[in-house]
Write a protein that holds these residues in place. Structure first.
Motif, PDB file in Angstrom:
ATOM      1  N   LEU A  69      -5.973 -10.446  41.039  1.00  0.00           N
ATOM      2  CA  LEU A  69      -5.425 -11.763  40.706  1.00  0.00           C
ATOM      3  C   LEU A  69      -5.372 -12.645  41.949  1.00  0.00           C
ATOM      4  O   LEU A  69      -5.790 -13.808  41.910  1.00  0.00           O
ATOM      5  N   TRP A 111       1.977 -15.565  36.131  1.00  0.00           N
ATOM      6  CA  TRP A 111       1.127 -14.522  35.560  1.00  0.00           C
ATOM      7  C   TRP A 111       1.903 -13.708  34.515  1.00  0.00           C
ATOM      8  O   TRP A 111       1.361 -13.377  33.464  1.00  0.00           O
ATOM      9  N   ALA A 115      -0.150 -14.145  31.306  1.00  0.00           N
ATOM     10  CA  ALA A 115      -1.209 -13.125  31.395  1.00  0.00           C
ATOM     11  C   ALA A 115      -1.933 -12.948  30.066  1.00  0.00           C
ATOM     12  O   ALA A 115      -3.171 -12.876  30.038  1.00  0.00           O
ATOM     13  N   ASP A 116      -1.198 -12.896  28.965  1.00  0.00           N
ATOM     14  CA  ASP A 116      -1.860 -12.712  27.666  1.00  0.00           C
ATOM     15  C   ASP A 116      -2.838 -13.839  27.369  1.00  0.00           C
ATOM     16  O   ASP A 116      -3.922 -13.609  26.831  1.00  0.00           O
ATOM     17  N   LEU A 119      -5.851 -13.026  29.574  1.00  0.00           N
ATOM     18  CA  LEU A 119      -6.482 -11.755  29.240  1.00  0.00           C
ATOM     19  C   LEU A 119      -7.171 -11.789  27.881  1.00  0.00           C
ATOM     20  O   LEU A 119      -8.183 -11.113  27.690  1.00  0.00           O
TER      21      LEU A 119
END
Length: 143
Positions: A69, A111, A115-116, A119
């Motif tokens: 990241l 994040w 994040a989802d 991702l």
């Protein structure tokens, strides 16, 4: 042989799913870091796409550790700062003024909250890459 990429499992804490916002003390302010919304994602498409493209190159299974990241964010500092400012409802100047410790705290909180969002895009791209063998390597020469 292709391996199926598993989507991340949702958090067990339903409150986190329904209200993922996080309050964060940064110097003399307390800011709320929130999920990037649909309209925001359209407006910030170029910044998001830049990060997603490099996140895809950093993983083959959808796992992004903090080192990966940080590498991706370092490759796109202005996009990262714009996304951090947007998600925290702060100015770009405010994000630029943060100390290293507060900047890292904001990035990690961003994040955790988003994040989802990222991702899902990374995993979808990985699945498409696996489904289309033409994108996984050079074309073979004709017989």
């Amino acid at each position: 042989m292709a391996r199926k990429v598993q989507r991340p499992k949702p958090p067990a804490d339903e409150l986190t799913v329904l209200q993922p916002n996080r309050m964060l003390p940064l110097g003399d302010r307390t800011v709320t870091v929130r999920e990037i919304g649909f309209f925001e994602s359209l407006r910030l498409h170029a910044q998001i796409a830049a990060l997603v493209a490099d996140l895809i190159e950093q993983t083959d299974d959808g796992n992004i550790d903090l080192g990966r990241l940080h590498r991706v964010c370092a490759q796109h500092p202005e996009a990262t700062v714009e996304l951090l400012a947007q998600a925290s409802d702060q100015s770009v100047e405010f994000v630029h003024s943060l100390s290293a410790a507060h900047g890292d705290l904001l990035l990690l909180t961003f994040w955790a909250v988003n994040a989802d969002f990222f991702l899902q895009r990374v995993i979808a791209a990985l699945e498409l890459r696996r489904a289309d063998p033409a994108t996984t390597g050079p074309a073979s020469s004709p017989p």
